[in-house]
Design an enzyme around this catalytic site. Structure first.
Site, PDB file in Angstrom:
ATOM      1  N   TYR A  48     -10.091  -0.471   2.809  1.00 50.83           N
ATOM      2  CA  TYR A  48      -9.566  -0.373   4.176  1.00 50.83           C
ATOM      3  C   TYR A  48      -9.158   1.049   4.525  1.00 50.83           C
ATOM      4  CZ  TYR A  48      -9.160  -5.008   6.365  1.00 50.83           C
ATOM      5  OH  TYR A  48      -9.418  -6.181   7.017  1.00 50.83           O
ATOM      6  N   ASP A  56       0.789  -1.223   0.000  1.00 49.19           N
ATOM      7  CA  ASP A  56       0.000   0.000   0.000  1.00 49.19           C
ATOM      8  C   ASP A  56       0.826   1.280   0.000  1.00 49.19           C
ATOM      9  OD1 ASP A  56      -2.454  -1.236  -0.199  1.00 49.19           O
ATOM     10  OD2 ASP A  56      -2.726  -1.419   1.950  1.00 49.19           O
TER      11      ASP A  56
END
Length: 778
Positions: free
Chosen positions: A500, A416
């Site tokens: 998320y 990420d």
């Protein structure tokens, strides 16, 4: 005299060429994945008639770089050695004093670690774009990131001497040629004519930079407009493409077809249910059986397969999480208001990006890849002055591997930070929800994909929190008691990566501790089940809906500087395990145990794992400074809950994430070693790049400039209670003083005067004093 200026690194990548650039070779352009342009901060300031940076005689080892992906340009002024961006200017030049001590003037409002301003980012973009050979090249440039290239530590320390007064000459390392000591702050000089130019260019092949938000949007639009995809959705009963969600995921690297010669994404597909909910949870209906491969450079579908028809999960009545009136539920009615009031204001002080709170001081920074960065962490320790603890603290990578071996979940191994950017995916915080009390917000500025400047307002939050009891003791003989409440300073930001959310928090405590914490929340990444199907690699959340098991790993990079002055490399790392004494003459009662220390002498020795059975922790010590008992001063890294990857040792994940195999790595500081998966993890075909290759040098650590790389993770076996939105799960670690102070630094925290006043007027406030409450109970 050379004028040291702040500099910026620009990373850009070409997307599909515009109509006017048909002569370009897009594939060749994309292989030139990284171009670097050195652009001085003084140049940017001068072009907008702003204050230039301050001057000094110390030469800089590195300059700011602007990275352009189709090809990268290094912008430097003439007559400067490679790697050094220095502009010559008479404005504000330092003059030697009669004693031979250099006077270093600089505007008090500018620090060399201050994040780039919108004007500076715009100038960096314009400089790089102007270097393009043709209009087609200039129009085809796409900018992934522009970041500050941080200056040498001596320069930072020199500036800190001003921003954290009083100035202490002892923090400067005196060399043979005499120290560079600032003596005054003259009126700031104004720039006027400086402009950068490209004098060299380097093409870095076989890499791909992070994916940009504009590419995410373009990928979704491309897939939803593809006729075979529209037909596949119709076969699943979906005719309205507005309900369809397409989340672009990087392909990783599993086979040669994933090589970085093309810029690729394999999106996940979801479909919202028609409703009046303003935030309809589309992740509740994953679309499986459709495999799509997208060329992001040209925004074309290059592979499409509707392999199997898996029915969409039925709409889950519990799928939404907005307020009751919009989700068709009932909110609890017994929550009373809770107000945090600081009638005299906060205890912290902020000057630009410099923060002082009680005895702590540090600087705040922010990058598109890492997000929040904490610089120059120090503690004002009375007569000992400002004592350094760390030079730079940040989160440099996170990896989320999934444990389901079936398509598409086995491919879900998101990097990420390196593939998306934690900072670029940050968002504005909301007063009263994300943070409470008296809040100081910081805005952050980025370039977008086309070179424009975007601002995230209120991105970083700074505030104080009450944290319960700090310490307490009551003398049972006299009944006298002393108690202090704990307060901590909080610096945080949140980012959203598709489904998320991650909150990254740094806490500073009154007893000298520093805590790093990640808060995980958001929505589970789900899969669809056929009627009657059961998968052991996940948890059934609702009919036709399951959540695969997965892990979240985070990497904190901690460039420590415990009791070090600038230029000193005097730290070492000691591993501590608590051992059980063997039965024998020295342990006749069989109750003995003790702490055993071992110095980690080299980088390969320092590849370590957590061991809760021995209470393992690691101390960073100064090799020359001792406390009042003669022990070396230090700070220890105390692990929190942790785990190791559960993927098999030959999993393709480890091609790019070798660093996940261990919890702790230690390296000698080197300026280019910033990210554990290397500079470009996206579609990286090379094995073990980054941290694993750096430690293979096995550099000595017995007395060095130490960088700790702490890898910590959580294994997430989803629960029904994680649906529809996951309550925060916390994970982190602590940096704790270990012999750094001569006694508890929290002894001088004053009593809570407000609480004492309330007890003195107990009936007036409706509260009982502790003594009265005890008597009543008896």
């Amino acid at each position: 005299m050379a004028s040291h200026t702040k500099q910026a690194a620009v990373c850009c990548a070409p997307t599909s060429p515009p109509p006017s650039s048909s002569a370009l070779n897009p594939q060749k352009d994309y292989q030139s994945a990284d171009k670097q342009a050195l652009i001085s901060r003084e140049t940017a300031s001068a072009l907008v008639n702003a204050t230039p940076d301050w001057s000094m005689t110390t030469s800089a080892k590195e300059g700011p770089i602007a990275i352009v992906n189709p090809s990268v340009a290094i912008v430097k002024p003439d007559g400067v050695s490679p790697g050094l961006a220095i502009l010559q200017s008479d404005a504000g030049a330092a003059k030697p004093s009669s004693k031979g001590i250099v006077s270093v003037p600089f505007p008090q409002s500018i620090h060399p670690l201050d994040p780039l301003t919108p004007a500076e980012i715009a100038v960096a973009v314009a400089t790089v774009r102007a270097a393009g050979a043709t209009p087609e090249v200039r129009d085809g440039m796409r900018f992934v990131e522009i970041v500050l290239n941080e200056p040498d530590k001596h320069i930072i320390a020199l500036a800190d001497a001003y921003f954290f007064p009083p100035f202490q000459p002892s923090i400067l390392h005196s060399g043979k040629g005499g120290p560079v000591i600032p003596k005054q702050l003259p009126p700031p000089a104004r720039g006027g004519h400086h402009r950068g130019k490209v004098i060299s260019s380097e093409v870095i092949s076989d890499v791909q930079p992070a994916i940009d938000a504009m590419e995410y949007a373009g990928c979704e639009a491309t897939v939803k407009a593809f006729p075979p995809f529209v037909d596949a959705m119709k076969r699943r009963g979906v005719n309205d493409m507005e309900l369809v969600m397409v989340d672009a995921w990087c392909v990783g690297y599993y086979k040669e077809e994933d090589a970085p010669s093309r810029r690729l994404a394999r999106p996940l597909i979801f479909c919202r249910t028609e409703s009046d909910c303003p935030m309809e949870n589309g992740y509740a209906r994953p679309v499986e059986g459709i495999n799509v491969l997208v060329d992001l450079q040209h925004m074309k579908i290059i592979e499409f397969e509707d392999s199997k028809l898996i029915p969409l999960p039925p709409p889950d009545p519990l799928r939404n999480y907005t307020a009751a009136e919009t989700r068709g539920g009932v909110d609890r009615s017994d929550v009373k208001p809770l107000h945090i009031i600081q009638s005299e204001g906060p205890s912290f002080r902020v000057n630009g990006f410099a923060v002082e709170w009680q005895k702590w001081n540090f600087r705040i920074g922010f990058t598109p890849r890492e997000g929040l960065v904490i610089y120059s962490v120090a503690y004002n320790d009375g007569s000992l002055g400002r004592r350094s603890i760390a030079h730079r603290l940040s989160f440099v990578e996170m990896v989320v591997p999934y444990g389901d071996p079936k398509e598409p979940h086995y491919r879900k191994n998101a990097f990420d930070a390196g593939e998306d950017g934690l900072g670029k995916n940050a968002h504005s915080l909301k007063r009263g929800c994300d943070c409470l009390g008296h809040i100081k917000y910081f805005d952050v500025h980025f370039t977008n994909f086309t070179g424009g400047v975007e601002t995230i307002e209120n991105c970083v939050c700074l505030h104080e929190e009450d944290f319960g009891v700090l310490w307490k003791h009551q003398d049972w003989r006299t009944g006298l008691s002393e108690v202090r409440r704990s307060r901590r300073l909080v610096i945080s930001f949140f980012c959203t990566v598709a489904n998320y959310e991650y909150g990254f928090f740094w806490y500073f405590y009154q007893d000298g501790k520093i805590e790093a914490e990640v808060k995980l929340t958001g929505i589970l990444s789900l899969g669809a089940l056929r009627p009657g199907e059961v998968r052991k690699h996940g948890t059934v959340i609702a009919p036709g809906l399951y959540a695969p098991v997965h892990q979240h790993f985070f990497v904190a990079r901690l460039n420590m500087a415990v009791d070090c002055r600038p230029g000193e490399a005097l730290n070492q790392v000691v591993e501590v395990d608590v051992k059980v004494e063997e039965p024998g003459p020295s342990n006749v009662h069989n109750n003995a145990f003790y702490a055993e220390e071992r110095i980690l002498q080299s980088e390969l020795q320092a590849v370590r794992d957590c061991n809760p059975l021995t209470a393992r922790h690691w101390i960073v010590r100064n090799t020359r400074t001792v406390n009042r008992t003669g022990q070396l001063t230090g700070y220890k890294l105390v692990p929190g809950s942790n785990c190791l990857p559960l993927a098999g040792p030959d999993a393709k994940l480890f091609r790019r994430a070798e660093f996940l195999r261990h919890n702790l790595w230690v390296t000698q500081y080197k300026s280019g070693e910033r990210f554990p998966a290397g500079e470009f993890p996206n579609q990286n075909p090379r094995t073990g790049e980054g941290l694993a290759s750096w430690v293979s040098q096995d550099r000595k650590l017995e007395e060095a400039d130490i960088v700790l790389w702490y890898v910590f993770g959580v294994t997430h076996v989803p629960r029904l209670e994680d649906w529809p939105v996951m309550p925060v799960e916390r994970i982190g670690f602590m940096l704790m003083p270990h012999g750094f102070f001569n006694c508890s630094p929290a002894v001088d925290v004053p009593p809570n005067a407000e609480a004492d006043s309330k007890w003195a007027n107990g009936t007036k406030t409706g509260l009982q004093s502790p003594t009265h409450a005890l008597i009543s109970k008896l």
